[in-house]
Enzyme design. Structure first.
Site, PDB file in Angstrom:
ATOM      1  N   CYS A  42     -40.567  12.959  68.403  1.00 44.53           N
ATOM      2  CA  CYS A  42     -39.820  13.688  69.046  1.00 44.53           C
ATOM      3  C   CYS A  42     -40.157  14.822  69.838  1.00 44.53           C
ATOM      4  O   CYS A  42     -40.183  16.209  69.937  1.00 44.53           O
ATOM      5  CB  CYS A  42     -39.129  14.511  67.541  1.00 44.53           C
ATOM      6  SG  CYS A  42     -37.683  14.330  66.369  1.00 44.53           S
TER       7      CYS A  42
ATOM      8  N   HIS B 296     -41.209  24.595  67.058  1.00 43.81           N
ATOM      9  CA  HIS B 296     -40.626  23.095  66.687  1.00 43.81           C
ATOM     10  C   HIS B 296     -39.269  23.307  66.415  1.00 43.81           C
ATOM     11  O   HIS B 296     -37.782  22.781  66.081  1.00 43.81           O
ATOM     12  CB  HIS B 296     -41.045  22.039  66.690  1.00 43.81           C
ATOM     13  CG  HIS B 296     -40.426  20.568  66.409  1.00 43.81           C
ATOM     14  ND1 HIS B 296     -40.123  19.579  67.100  1.00 43.81           N
ATOM     15  CD2 HIS B 296     -40.511  19.675  64.887  1.00 43.81           C
ATOM     16  CE1 HIS B 296     -39.810  18.408  67.002  1.00 43.81           C
ATOM     17  NE2 HIS B 296     -40.067  18.750  66.176  1.00 43.81           N
TER      18      HIS B 296
ATOM     19  N   HIS C  39     -31.128  18.762  65.990  1.00 48.40           N
ATOM     20  CA  HIS C  39     -32.455  18.210  66.792  1.00 48.40           C
ATOM     21  C   HIS C  39     -31.828  17.256  67.810  1.00 48.40           C
ATOM     22  O   HIS C  39     -32.024  15.583  67.596  1.00 48.40           O
ATOM     23  CB  HIS C  39     -33.450  17.990  65.409  1.00 48.40           C
ATOM     24  CG  HIS C  39     -34.413  16.887  65.908  1.00 48.40           C
ATOM     25  ND1 HIS C  39     -35.294  16.878  67.380  1.00 48.40           N
ATOM     26  CD2 HIS C  39     -36.010  17.500  65.158  1.00 48.40           C
ATOM     27  CE1 HIS C  39     -36.454  16.651  67.252  1.00 48.40           C
ATOM     28  NE2 HIS C  39     -36.934  17.003  65.853  1.00 48.40           N
TER      29      HIS C  39
END
Length: 394
Positions: A155, A284, A321
């Site tokens: 990610c 994040h 996400h």
């Protein structure tokens, strides 16, 4: 302190669950629009969690006849079409042999493999399932004949892709780079995260005391980068520095966040930036108990007393996400915040956590014009990346 050559971010393009195009994306961010909804493209009745940030329709491209029948490719092409419009032309100006395409992804063209195994056009689908197939498809659509590179650092992938692209420019390998990332939702992806029990049945709540996990989303986002002297006056912003590091620990983050800390310090060193220079942090912020606590602790160590004075946000609660696209979307958000003089809120943050005690911009957007921003990214397997960005002139 070393400072590398500044890289201009000339233009960008996005397709997300909360908007297709920069204008709609930004409007949704600052007004708190949620793109989380029940998944409709494939069956989810057998999953614990059947919601996420699904893009219901791609409207920008009217004629798909010359674009492969691959959802990942089509999201990338839609983002690239806006980028080219912002840049003023397609193909991009200059020698196509000196235009690179660097794209980050966590899972590549996995849906094409899933469809191949389900039967029909087997060989064609399997070819599209290669990790680099969507990147190669994008390069062909752009007419770019320089390096076409696919990066996979989970990610953190699109932050790493931007850093690789900047290095190609600084080394004189190419004159322009289209960089960014993508990932899509499919049964394989949902099943994997479902099995890990990382998906929440509630709302995503970054930094909230009640946070219980993440929701997935799909997106594609790209930026056009050039060396500062080649970029002209109009630009979205500047990349000042990039840092990347691994935890060397486990699939989960290292408990002390040493890899993340190293990536932030490396990026700030490359940029020539001190803690007092930082005006905003795009975290994040996945809404998982461990990640949010670690990230908060690392920011306090790196920024010191300044950490409690700097606004920090997470935009994942509104669209899920988006994995390989997350970092580039958050970087673009930082530059748009500087352009528009607003910082988007962290959604669903209602009950403070004593271990997450920074200024997370809860509830509603804040009027502020951050000049220099940090954007941090963490990925499975201990992949970390940080971008240092500066607001632009237009």
């Amino acid at each position: 302190m070393r400072r590398s050559e500044r890289i201009a971010i000339v233009a960008a393009g996005v397709v997300t669950p909360i908007g297709e195009g920069l204008e709609q994306f930004w409007s949704s961010l600052v007004t708190g629009v949620s793109g989380i909804s029940p998944i409709e493209r494939f069956p989810v009745a057998d999953f614990r969690v059947g919601r996420g940030g699904e893009i219901k329709k791609i409207t920008r491209i009217k004629d798909w006849s010359r674009v492969p029948e691959c959802r990942a490719t089509r999201l990338l092409v839609s983002a690239a079409d806006e980028l080219c419009a912002e840049a003023g032309s397609r193909p991009l100006p200059g020698d196509p042999d000196r235009v690179a395409v660097v794209v980050g992804t966590a899972l590549g063209g996995v849906e094409e493999g899933e469809k191949a195994l389900a039967g029909g056009r087997r060989l064609q689908r399997l070819r599209g399932a290669l990790y680099d197939s969507p990147t190669q498809n994008l390069a062909r659509w752009l007419g770019a004949r320089g390096p076409a590179i696919t990066v996979s650092t989970a990610c953190a992938s699109s932050a790493t892709a931007i850093g690789v692209g900047a290095d190609l420019l600084r080394q004189g390998v190419v004159d322009a780079v289209v960089a960014g990332g993508y990932d899509i939702l499919c049964r394989f992806v949902m099943r994997g995260f479902d099995a890990l029990r990382s998906l929440t049945r509630e709302e995503m709540r970054p930094f909230d005391r009640r946070r219980s996990g993440l929701l997935l989303g799909e997106a594609a986002a790209l930026v056009l980068m050039r060396r500062e002297g080649d970029a002209g006056a109009r630009r979205l912003g500047m990349l000042l520095g990039h840092g990347s590091a691994s935890d060397g620990w486990h699939i989960a983050p290292e408990p002390d966040g040493r890899g993340l800390e190293h990536s932030i310090r490396s990026a700030m060193k490359e940029a020539g930036v001190e803690p007092q220079d930082v005006h905003f942090v795009s975290a994040h912020g996945t809404g998982t108990p461990l990640n949010d606590r670690i990230e908060t602790a690392v920011l306090k160590r790196v920024l010191g007393p300044r950490a409690h004075q700097v606004p920090v946000n997470s935009i994942k609660a509104g669209m899920g996400h988006t994995m390989g696209a997350a970092a580039v979307l958050e970087g673009i958000m930082c530059l748009l915040a500087s352009r528009h003089g607003q910082i988007p809120p962290t959604l669903n943050l209602e009950e403070p956590d004593s271990e997450c005690d920074l200024d997370y911009v809860p509830g509603e957007a804040r009027w502020a014009r951050p000049e220099i921003s940090l954007s941090t990214s963490l990925g499975f397997g201990g992949c970390n990346a940080t971008l240092v960005l500066e607001g632009g002139t237009s």
